[in-house]
Write a protein that holds these residues in place. Structure first.
Motif, PDB file in Angstrom:
ATOM      1  N   ASN A   1      -2.545  -3.230   1.708  1.00  0.00           N
ATOM      2  CA  ASN A   1      -3.369  -2.188   2.329  1.00  0.00           C
ATOM      3  C   ASN A   1      -3.491  -0.895   1.536  1.00  0.00           C
ATOM      4  N   SER A   2      -2.652  -0.684   0.538  1.00  0.00           N
ATOM      5  CA  SER A   2      -2.642   0.610  -0.136  1.00  0.00           C
ATOM      6  C   SER A   2      -3.931   0.863  -0.917  1.00  0.00           C
ATOM      7  N   ALA A   3      -4.309   2.131  -0.934  1.00  0.00           N
ATOM      8  CA  ALA A   3      -5.471   2.570  -1.726  1.00  0.00           C
ATOM      9  C   ALA A   3      -5.089   3.692  -2.679  1.00  0.00           C
ATOM     10  N   ALA A   4      -3.855   4.211  -2.555  1.00  0.00           N
ATOM     11  CA  ALA A   4      -3.298   5.220  -3.475  1.00  0.00           C
ATOM     12  C   ALA A   4      -4.202   6.438  -3.620  1.00  0.00           C
ATOM     13  N   ALA A   5      -4.626   6.989  -2.482  1.00  0.00           N
ATOM     14  CA  ALA A   5      -5.470   8.192  -2.526  1.00  0.00           C
ATOM     15  C   ALA A   5      -4.717   9.322  -3.241  1.00  0.00           C
ATOM     16  N   GLN A   6      -5.302   9.853  -4.315  1.00  0.00           N
ATOM     17  CA  GLN A   6      -4.599  10.816  -5.170  1.00  0.00           C
ATOM     18  C   GLN A   6      -4.417  12.181  -4.512  1.00  0.00           C
ATOM     19  N   TYR A   7      -5.251  12.493  -3.519  1.00  0.00           N
ATOM     20  CA  TYR A   7      -5.121  13.789  -2.853  1.00  0.00           C
ATOM     21  C   TYR A   7      -4.070  13.763  -1.748  1.00  0.00           C
ATOM     22  N   LEU A   8      -3.550  12.566  -1.432  1.00  0.00           N
ATOM     23  CA  LEU A   8      -2.635  12.453  -0.303  1.00  0.00           C
ATOM     24  C   LEU A   8      -1.308  11.815  -0.705  1.00  0.00           C
ATOM     25  N   PHE A   9      -1.381  10.770  -1.504  1.00  0.00           N
ATOM     26  CA  PHE A   9      -0.173  10.024  -1.861  1.00  0.00           C
ATOM     27  C   PHE A   9       0.177  10.222  -3.342  1.00  0.00           C
ATOM     28  N   GLN A  10       0.212  11.478  -3.781  1.00  0.00           N
ATOM     29  CA  GLN A  10       0.584  11.783  -5.159  1.00  0.00           C
ATOM     30  C   GLN A  10       2.003  11.292  -5.444  1.00  0.00           C
ATOM     31  N   GLN A  11       2.199  10.765  -6.632  1.00  0.00           N
ATOM     32  CA  GLN A  11       3.501  10.222  -7.002  1.00  0.00           C
ATOM     33  C   GLN A  11       4.418  11.254  -7.663  1.00  0.00           C
ATOM     34  N   ASP A  12       3.904  12.471  -7.912  1.00  0.00           N
ATOM     35  CA  ASP A  12       4.723  13.500  -8.572  1.00  0.00           C
ATOM     36  C   ASP A  12       5.115  14.621  -7.611  1.00  0.00           C
ATOM     37  N   LYS A  13       5.269  14.287  -6.319  1.00  0.00           N
ATOM     38  CA  LYS A  13       5.686  15.282  -5.329  1.00  0.00           C
ATOM     39  C   LYS A  13       7.150  15.668  -5.561  1.00  0.00           C
ATOM     40  N   PHE A  14       7.574  16.728  -4.897  1.00  0.00           N
ATOM     41  CA  PHE A  14       8.922  17.261  -5.107  1.00  0.00           C
ATOM     42  C   PHE A  14       9.973  16.560  -4.246  1.00  0.00           C
ATOM     43  N   TYR A  15       9.568  15.536  -3.466  1.00  0.00           N
ATOM     44  CA  TYR A  15      10.528  14.807  -2.636  1.00  0.00           C
ATOM     45  C   TYR A  15      10.340  13.296  -2.864  1.00  0.00           C
ATOM     46  N   ASP A  16      11.166  12.486  -2.231  1.00  0.00           N
ATOM     47  CA  ASP A  16      11.123  11.028  -2.389  1.00  0.00           C
ATOM     48  C   ASP A  16       9.857  10.476  -1.726  1.00  0.00           C
ATOM     49  N   VAL A  17       8.873  10.066  -2.535  1.00  0.00           N
ATOM     50  CA  VAL A  17       7.563   9.659  -1.999  1.00  0.00           C
ATOM     51  C   VAL A  17       7.606   8.295  -1.324  1.00  0.00           C
ATOM     52  N   SER A  18       8.748   7.609  -1.408  1.00  0.00           N
ATOM     53  CA  SER A  18       8.835   6.331  -0.693  1.00  0.00           C
ATOM     54  C   SER A  18       8.773   6.536   0.821  1.00  0.00           C
ATOM     55  N   TYR A  19       8.979   7.797   1.259  1.00  0.00           N
ATOM     56  CA  TYR A  19       8.887   8.105   2.685  1.00  0.00           C
ATOM     57  C   TYR A  19       7.450   8.400   3.124  1.00  0.00           C
ATOM     58  N   ASP A  20       6.511   8.399   2.195  1.00  0.00           N
ATOM     59  CA  ASP A  20       5.095   8.546   2.556  1.00  0.00           C
ATOM     60  C   ASP A  20       4.559   7.172   2.942  1.00  0.00           C
ATOM     61  N   THR A  21       4.718   6.828   4.196  1.00  0.00           N
ATOM     62  CA  THR A  21       4.448   5.456   4.649  1.00  0.00           C
ATOM     63  C   THR A  21       2.988   5.205   5.001  1.00  0.00           C
ATOM     64  N   GLY A  22       2.154   6.230   4.971  1.00  0.00           N
ATOM     65  CA  GLY A  22       0.791   6.088   5.459  1.00  0.00           C
ATOM     66  C   GLY A  22      -0.081   5.122   4.692  1.00  0.00           C
ATOM     67  N   ASP A  23       0.257   4.851   3.414  1.00  0.00           N
ATOM     68  CA  ASP A  23      -0.594   3.965   2.620  1.00  0.00           C
ATOM     69  C   ASP A  23      -0.442   2.504   3.039  1.00  0.00           C
ATOM     70  N   LYS A  24       0.545   2.203   3.879  1.00  0.00           N
ATOM     71  CA  LYS A  24       0.671   0.848   4.427  1.00  0.00           C
ATOM     72  C   LYS A  24      -0.375   0.601   5.509  1.00  0.00           C
ATOM     73  N   SER A  25      -0.932   1.677   6.022  1.00  0.00           N
ATOM     74  CA  SER A  25      -1.809   1.602   7.186  1.00  0.00           C
ATOM     75  C   SER A  25      -3.267   1.523   6.776  1.00  0.00           C
ATOM     76  N   VAL A  26      -4.071   0.894   7.625  1.00  0.00           N
ATOM     77  CA  VAL A  26      -5.517   0.887   7.413  1.00  0.00           C
ATOM     78  C   VAL A  26      -6.108   2.237   7.808  1.00  0.00           C
ATOM     79  N   GLN A  27      -5.368   2.997   8.620  1.00  0.00           N
ATOM     80  CA  GLN A  27      -5.813   4.315   9.042  1.00  0.00           C
ATOM     81  C   GLN A  27      -5.385   5.376   8.034  1.00  0.00           C
ATOM     82  N   CYS A  28      -6.032   6.509   8.106  1.00  0.00           N
ATOM     83  CA  CYS A  28      -5.541   7.681   7.388  1.00  0.00           C
ATOM     84  C   CYS A  28      -4.824   8.547   8.417  1.00  0.00           C
TER      85      CYS A  28
END
Length: 479
Positions: A307-334
Motif C-alpha cells: 500500500n505504500s506510496a512514500a509521499a515525500q511531503y509526509l513520510f520523509q525518511q530524514d526526520k529527526f525521530y524513528d520514522v518506523s513509527y510513521d504507520t500511515g503509509d500502510k493505509s489506503v487513507q491519508c
C-alpha cells in the motif's frame, strides 16, 4: 473560540437517553422535510441552534435503546463514547508520529494486543473505516502477494483470478471485486449448509475446477459470523484446503470476532490463527462507537509493501525521530481518525476480564432468547444452532397455523414478516431486522450486542411485542 455550546450538548444527549424517550417517532421523508428546519443558508443563535438540534434528535432513532435490534450494532460502550468525544475534540490524524505521538503508540499497543488475541503475535494490522474497506485490504494483499508486479503494471498480462466465498457472506466482497478490477463474475459462491456454514467439500471442488480451467484462485473468504444467521465457517478445514492449494485465506470476523474476547467462546473460531488476514469490527457486537474496525495480516511488512506510496511531503525518511513509527503509509487513507483510542479507552477501563464478562453475558442472553423462542406458540426458529448471538425466526399468526405450507402459504408469510416489522416500528415497540435467505422467505433476526446489557424479562417483552403485532395482522391486509 467559544466552546460554550458544547456545555449544552452533554445535556441534550442525556435528555435524549432518558427512559421515557421513545425508540423512534417515525415520519416519512416528506413529513420530516415539512417539520424540520434544515436550511443552512442563514446563521442562527445558540438558542435556535439548540432547538434545531433537539428537533433533529427527537425524530432520530435511539440506538441506545434495548429495543433497537435493527442492525449488527447498538448502544455504545460509555468509555468508548468518551474516547470518541476526546478524539473528535483533538481532531488528530493518525498518519505520522509527528502529529499523533501518543495516539500512534496507542494504535500499535492495541493492534499488538489484538494480534496476540487472534494468535498471530508476529503479524501486523491497521485500523480501517469498516469491514468493507478491510475486505479491500485483504484482496489487495492477496493479489500483491501472488503478483507483486501488479502494483506497478496493473492487472494486464496477469492470469484470470477468481475469488471464493460463501453464498451467505457479506456483500462487501462483491463490491471489492468490482472496485479492484476483478469483476463480480470473478466470484465463486460456495454453497452453505442448513446452519449457514460454507460446505468445505464444495469449496475444494470449486478450487480444483478453476485450476483445471487455468484460472488463478487468489483468495478464499471465510466468515466468522454471517450477517443474518451469525454462522461461523469451519476455519480449520478451510485453512487445510487453502494450504493444500496455496490460496490466501481471509476471515471476515467483523461480527463474530468479538467472541475471541471470551476464553469460553473463542473456540468457536478455532483455526482463525491460520488465516493470512482477518477483519474484526469492535463497533458491532462490542459497542465501540462507529467507526472502529481492524484489519489484521499475518505477514509483517506486506501491508506496507502493498500500500505504500512514500509521499515525500509526509513520510520523509530524514526526520529527526524513528520514522518506523510513521504507520500511515500502510493505509489506503491519508487522513485517518484515531479510532484505536476509542477501543483503547474501553479496554483500559474494563481489561480483558471485563470484556470477557460482557461477551459471556451477550451469548447467555442470546441462548435464552433462542430457548424461549423455541417454546413460544407461533414462533418458529430458522436454525436451532447458536453460533453468534443471532436468533432468527418466523412469527406465524393464528390464521396461518395448521395450514398446508405450500408455495402460496410461504408467499404470504413473506409479506407478513415485513408487515409485522412495520407495526412494531410505527408503535415504537421494537426495531428488528428481517431478511430472506436462500430458500427461506422473510424471517426476523434478533442480534444481541454488549450494550445495553439485557435481562430475560426484556427479551420476553420483545418477543411478546412481535406476537402482539403479529396477531394484529389479518389476511385482508394482503389483497
Amino acid at each position: 473560540m467559544d466552546l460554550s455550546f458544547l456545555d449544552r450538548v452533554l445535556q441534550i444527549v442525556k435528555d435524549e437517553r432518558k427512559k421515557d424517550v421513545p425508540l423512534v417517532r417515525f415520519k416519512h421523508p416528506e413529513e420530516l422535510e415539512a417539520i424540520l428546519d434544515l436550511d443552512i443558508g442563514q446563521e442562527v443563535n445558540d438558542d435556535d441552534l439548540e432547538r434545531c438540534v433537539r428537533q433533529v434528535l427527537q425524530y432520530s432513532v435511539k440506538t441506545d435503546k434495548a429495543t433497537f435490534k435493527n442492525q449488527l450494532y447498538g448502544c455504545t460502550d460509555p468509555y468508548g463514547l468518551a474516547g470518541a468525544w476526546i478524539a473528535e475534540a483533538f481532531n488528530t490524524s493518525q498518519y505520522t508520529f509527528e502529529v499523533a505521538p501518543v495516539f500512534t503508540l496507542i494504535e500499535l499497543k492495541v493492534l499488538n494486543h489484538i494480534l496476540n488475541l487472534f494468535g498471530i503475535p508476529n503479524g501486523d494490522g491497521i485500523f480501517s473505516p469498516g469491514g468493507s474497506v478491510s475486505m479491500l485490504y485483504a484482496l489487495v494483499a492477496a493479489r500483491f502477494k501472488a503478483f507483486p508486479e501488479v502494483k506497478r503494471k496493473g492487472m494486464r498480462n496477469l492470469p484470470e483470478m477468481v475469488i471464493f466465498t460463501s453464498e451467505d457472506s457479506h456483500y462487501s466482497i462483491r463490491k471489492a471485486a468490482h472496485w479492484l478490477g476483478f469483476g463480480t463474475e470473478s466470484l465463486r459462491p460456495i454453497k452453505a449448509n442448513e446452519h449457514g456454514q460454507m460446505i468445505v467439500s464444495e469449496l475444494e471442488k470449486a478450487i480444483e475446477r478453476e485450476k483445471k480451467e487455468n484460472r488463478y484462485p487468489v483468495l478464499v473468504n471465510a466468515t466468522a459470523g454471517t450477517t443474518v444467521l451469525g454462522a461461523i465457517d469451519d476455519l480449520n478445514d478451510i485453512a487445510n484446503v487453502c494450504k493444500k492449494h496455496g490460496v490466501w485465506m481471509h476471515v471476515d470476523a467483523c461480527w463474530g470476532g468479538s467472541l475471541m474476547l471470551s476464553p469460553k467462546y473463542r473456540s468457536k473460531l478455532l483455526g482463525v490463527k491460520r488465516a493470512d488476514s482477518i477483519s474484526w469490527n469492535p463497533h458491532k457486537m462490542a459497542g465501540a462507537p462507529l467507526q472502529c474496525s481492524v484489519f489484521l495480516i499475518k505477514e509483517r511488512g506486506l501491508l506496507h509493501e502493498a500500500n505504500s506510496a512514500a509521499a515525500q511531503y509526509l513520510f520523509q525518511q530524514d526526520k529527526f525521530y524513528d520514522v518506523s513509527y510513521d504507520t500511515g503509509d500502510k493505509s489506503v487513507q491519508c487522513g485517518r481518525k484515531i479510532d484505536a483510542f476509542k477501543l483503547w479507552m474501553m479496554w483500559k477501563s474494563r481489561g480483558d476480564i471485563g470484556l470477557s464478562v460482557l461477551t459471556d453475558k451477550v451469548m447467555s442472553i442470546a441462548q435464552f432468547c433462542l430457548s424461549a423462542t423455541s417454546k413460544m406458540e407461533g414462533f418458529r426458529l430458522v436454525s436451532e444452532k447458536l453460533q453468534c448471538p443471532n436468533v432468527c425466526f418466523w412469527y406465524i399468526p393464528k390464521f396461518m397455523r395448521n395450514k398446508d405450507e405450500n408455495e402460496e402459504w410461504w408467499d404470504l408469510m413473506h409479506k407478513i414478516t415485513p408487515k409485522i416489522k412495520e407495526q412494531l416500528t410505527l408503535t415504537s415497540k421494537l426495531m428488528v431486522a428481517y431478511s430472506p435467505l436462500r430458500q427461506h422467505k422473510n424471517f426476523f433476526r434478533l442480534a444481541f450486542t454488549f450494550h445495553p446489557e439485557l435481562n430475560e424479562n426484556q427479551v420476553i417483552e420483545m418477543l411478546n411485542a412481535v406476537k402482539l403485532s403479529g396477531e394484529a395482522i389479518t389476511k385482508e391486509m394482503f389483497p
